[in-house]
Design a protein around this motif. Structure first.
Motif, PDB file in Angstrom:
ATOM      1  N   HIS A 127       0.828  -1.208   0.000  1.00  0.00           N
ATOM      2  CA  HIS A 127       0.000   0.000   0.000  1.00  0.00           C
ATOM      3  C   HIS A 127       0.869   1.268   0.000  1.00  0.00           C
ATOM      4  N   PRO A 128       1.642   1.487  -1.048  1.00  0.00           N
ATOM      5  CA  PRO A 128       2.517   2.665  -1.038  1.00  0.00           C
ATOM      6  C   PRO A 128       1.759   3.990  -1.054  1.00  0.00           C
ATOM      7  N   MET A 129       0.503   3.985  -1.494  1.00  0.00           N
ATOM      8  CA  MET A 129      -0.259   5.233  -1.427  1.00  0.00           C
ATOM      9  C   MET A 129      -0.513   5.604   0.037  1.00  0.00           C
ATOM     10  N   TYR A 130      -0.791   4.602   0.882  1.00  0.00           N
ATOM     11  CA  TYR A 130      -0.932   4.876   2.314  1.00  0.00           C
ATOM     12  C   TYR A 130       0.413   5.307   2.899  1.00  0.00           C
ATOM     13  N   THR A 131       1.496   4.745   2.396  1.00  0.00           N
ATOM     14  CA  THR A 131       2.817   5.182   2.837  1.00  0.00           C
ATOM     15  C   THR A 131       2.988   6.668   2.544  1.00  0.00           C
ATOM     16  N   SER A 132       2.566   7.078   1.346  1.00  0.00           N
ATOM     17  CA  SER A 132       2.689   8.501   1.001  1.00  0.00           C
ATOM     18  C   SER A 132       1.804   9.350   1.908  1.00  0.00           C
ATOM     19  N   ARG A 164      -9.761   1.116   6.474  1.00  0.00           N
ATOM     20  CA  ARG A 164      -9.813   0.600   5.100  1.00  0.00           C
ATOM     21  C   ARG A 164      -8.892  -0.561   4.781  1.00  0.00           C
ATOM     22  N   VAL A 165      -7.712  -0.595   5.335  1.00  0.00           N
ATOM     23  CA  VAL A 165      -6.696  -1.506   4.799  1.00  0.00           C
ATOM     24  C   VAL A 165      -7.098  -2.974   4.899  1.00  0.00           C
ATOM     25  N   ASP A 185       2.828 -12.387   1.198  1.00  0.00           N
ATOM     26  CA  ASP A 185       3.918 -13.094   1.870  1.00  0.00           C
ATOM     27  C   ASP A 185       5.282 -12.452   1.624  1.00  0.00           C
ATOM     28  N   ARG A 186       5.428 -11.760   0.494  1.00  0.00           N
ATOM     29  CA  ARG A 186       6.749 -11.187   0.180  1.00  0.00           C
ATOM     30  C   ARG A 186       6.841  -9.672   0.385  1.00  0.00           C
ATOM     31  N   THR A 187       5.753  -9.039   0.849  1.00  0.00           N
ATOM     32  CA  THR A 187       5.783  -7.590   1.069  1.00  0.00           C
ATOM     33  C   THR A 187       5.170  -7.230   2.416  1.00  0.00           C
ATOM     34  N   LYS A 188       5.521  -6.066   2.908  1.00  0.00           N
ATOM     35  CA  LYS A 188       4.904  -5.494   4.113  1.00  0.00           C
ATOM     36  C   LYS A 188       3.777  -4.562   3.668  1.00  0.00           C
ATOM     37  N   ARG A 189       3.002  -4.078   4.636  1.00  0.00           N
ATOM     38  CA  ARG A 189       1.874  -3.226   4.283  1.00  0.00           C
ATOM     39  C   ARG A 189       2.299  -1.818   3.838  1.00  0.00           C
ATOM     40  N   ILE A 190       2.954  -1.049   4.709  1.00  0.00           N
ATOM     41  CA  ILE A 190       3.253   0.334   4.329  1.00  0.00           C
ATOM     42  C   ILE A 190       4.687   0.784   4.618  1.00  0.00           C
ATOM     43  N   ILE A 191       5.410   0.042   5.441  1.00  0.00           N
ATOM     44  CA  ILE A 191       6.801   0.409   5.757  1.00  0.00           C
ATOM     45  C   ILE A 191       7.683  -0.758   5.331  1.00  0.00           C
TER      46      ILE A 191
END
Length: 195
Positions: A127-132, A164-165, A185-191
């Motif tokens: 969720h890189p948009m949430y990261t932003s 939402r997430v 399994d291979r990525t984190k949510r926002i960090i």
């Protein structure tokens, strides 16, 4: 120009950049057929909280200085750090929109010919948009030397994210099944590498 005024001007420029990036994607999204819509009152509350905390409250503060009782002395280092974070967030926001293309939607929707995007910033987090948005909220707190406005941005982000997430990830699992499970399994949510 005072440091506090510079912070306010930089926040306003970042907000304008955010809108300039978002507007063409909103127009394009209206022309792409929705095949699954999971929009709900909860979803709309999250969006409303984010717009309030990261848009309306700081805009009122920048325009009027209200609530001045929550001001604290602005610092040049905080403003520089806030500007760097805010404009890095705007850059990431643009990248996420470019990666998503016609898949983008402001609410929980699956579009016609929707694809699972896992490249670009999506290769690091789901969720890189949430990261932003998180980066913008922290940048806002640093740019605008006001406790209330800083906390409003962070609260707005938190409401959007936590309302939402989980629902968004369930929708993606329902749509993409094991492909999305493998991606989770291979990525984190926002960090990256953390959460």
């Amino acid at each position: 120009m005072s440091v506090a005024t510079l912070g306010a001007v930089l926040w306003a420029l970042g907000g304008i950049a955010w809108y300039v990036i978002r507007y063409p994607f909103e127009r394009r999204a209206r022309r792409t057929q929705v095949v699954l819509n999971r929009r709900s009152p909860v979803d709309m509350c999250g969006l409303g909280a984010a717009m309030l905390g990261m848009g309306l409250v700081p805009a009122i503060y920048v325009a009027t200085g209200f609530p001045a009782s929550a001001d604290y002395p602005a610092g040049a280092f905080r403003v520089v750090l806030g500007a760097a974070l805010f404009f890095a967030a705007v850059w990431l926001f643009r990248r996420t929109h470019k990666e998503l293309g016609k898949n983008w939607s402001i609410t929980l929707e699956i579009r016609d010919k929707h694809k699972l995007i896992s490249g670009g910033p999506y290769s690091l987090v789901r969720h890189p948009m949430y990261t932003s948005f998180l980066m913008m909220a922290v940048g806002q707190a640093l740019l605008l030397a006001n406790w209330f406005v800083g906390l409003a941005g962070l609260a707005g982000f938190a409401a959007l994210f936590f309302l939402r997430v989980d629902r968004e990830e369930r929708m993606m699992l329902d749509t993409f099944g094991t492909d999305y499970r493998d991606y989770m399994d291979r990525t984190k949510r926002i960090i990256p590498f953390v959460y």
